[in-house]
Design an enzyme around this catalytic site. Structure first.
Site, PDB file in Angstrom:
ATOM      1  N   TYR A 105      34.052  54.339  34.713  1.00 15.48           N
ATOM      2  CA  TYR A 105      34.725  53.461  35.856  1.00 15.48           C
ATOM      3  C   TYR A 105      35.369  53.961  37.300  1.00 15.48           C
ATOM      4  O   TYR A 105      35.511  53.647  38.116  1.00 15.48           O
ATOM      5  CB  TYR A 105      36.028  52.928  35.273  1.00 15.48           C
ATOM      6  CG  TYR A 105      35.410  51.930  34.315  1.00 15.48           C
ATOM      7  CD1 TYR A 105      34.812  50.666  34.246  1.00 15.48           C
ATOM      8  CD2 TYR A 105      35.921  52.118  32.935  1.00 15.48           C
ATOM      9  CE1 TYR A 105      34.309  49.730  33.473  1.00 15.48           C
ATOM     10  CE2 TYR A 105      35.414  51.303  31.733  1.00 15.48           C
ATOM     11  CZ  TYR A 105      34.780  49.986  31.980  1.00 15.48           C
ATOM     12  OH  TYR A 105      34.365  49.199  30.789  1.00 15.48           O
ATOM     13  N   HIS A 136      36.797  48.581  41.556  1.00 22.89           N
ATOM     14  CA  HIS A 136      38.026  47.898  40.775  1.00 22.89           C
ATOM     15  C   HIS A 136      38.985  49.148  40.401  1.00 22.89           C
ATOM     16  O   HIS A 136      40.033  48.797  40.032  1.00 22.89           O
ATOM     17  CB  HIS A 136      37.517  47.362  39.325  1.00 22.89           C
ATOM     18  CG  HIS A 136      38.050  46.130  38.940  1.00 22.89           C
ATOM     19  ND1 HIS A 136      38.821  45.391  39.649  1.00 22.89           N
ATOM     20  CD2 HIS A 136      38.183  45.590  37.686  1.00 22.89           C
ATOM     21  CE1 HIS A 136      39.198  44.354  39.113  1.00 22.89           C
ATOM     22  NE2 HIS A 136      38.964  44.512  37.976  1.00 22.89           N
ATOM     23  N   ASN A 193      42.756  44.555  32.848  1.00 24.17           N
ATOM     24  CA  ASN A 193      43.348  43.018  32.491  1.00 24.17           C
ATOM     25  C   ASN A 193      44.433  43.089  31.654  1.00 24.17           C
ATOM     26  O   ASN A 193      45.083  42.206  31.418  1.00 24.17           O
ATOM     27  CB  ASN A 193      42.180  42.240  31.821  1.00 24.17           C
ATOM     28  CG  ASN A 193      40.879  41.972  32.677  1.00 24.17           C
ATOM     29  OD1 ASN A 193      41.294  42.157  33.851  1.00 24.17           O
ATOM     30  ND2 ASN A 193      39.884  41.526  31.786  1.00 24.17           N
TER      31      ASN A 193
END
Length: 191
Positions: free
Chosen positions: A14, A19, A66
């Site tokens: 990531y 994000h 999340n």
């Protein structure tokens, strides 16, 4: 004391993705100010630094985007902070690529990381700094877009946006939310 939380996803796969802009801004603050102390606690990587004579804890939750609230709530509780001393940084699909926006409170705007923080804290009354990533091209899936890296043409724009976002955080720390809003919300995007 202030708490600055950059939202993102842990793991090498990531790094550098849209994000993870919250992580990138926190990393820029650490690069600028150095680290007095660092530890892994409350499901986060935490670093202590000093900015404008103020002790600041910067944090990167390790809970994945999340579930960011599962890290933010324990951080706020452990540090015994009032919510006016908390700033959360995240990416924003609805802001033009490179534009930043800081606000003292508000909803999630559909951002699942912010929604998790709001749910865990039980309030929208904390500052947030959004860094614009724009919308994906027509036909591209939103999830794929936010989990992808920047294109060549976006790279320089986003480097300037990250630096400007760090400037906004420093202003929030030293001069408050109103000054940060007046200085950074109405400026041009970073080109």
């Amino acid at each position: 004391m202030k708490l600055v939380v950059g939202l993102g996803n842990p793991g090498k796969e990531y790094q550098g993705t849209r994000h993870n802009l919250g992580f990138m801004v926190v990393e820029e603050l650490v690069r600028r100010h150095g680290v007095k102390r660092q530890e892994y606690k409350h499901s986060s990587v935490m670093a202590w630094l000093e900015c404008h004579g103020e002790e600041v804890v910067v944090a990167k939750p390790l809970t994945y985007m999340n579930r960011s609230g599962q890290a933010v709530k324990p951080l706020v509780s452990a540090l015994k902070l009032n919510l006016e001393d908390v700033l959360v940084i995240c990416d924003d699909l609805d802001l033009e690529t490179g534009r930043i926006r800081i606000r003292p409170r508000g909803g999630s705007g559909g951002h699942r990381g912010l929604a998790s923080v709001i749910s865990s804290l039980g309030t929208e009354e904390f500052a947030r700094l959004r860094v614009g990533i724009g919308r994906p091209p027509t036909g591209e899936d939103v999830i794929d877009y936010v989990l992808d890296g920047f294109t060549g043409s976006e790279t320089e724009t986003m480097a300037r946006a990250i630096a400007r976002a760090a400037d906004a955080v420093e202003t929030w720390i030293g001069q408050g939310i109103e000054k940060a809003m007046n200085t950074y919300n109405f400026s041009e995007r970073c080109e």
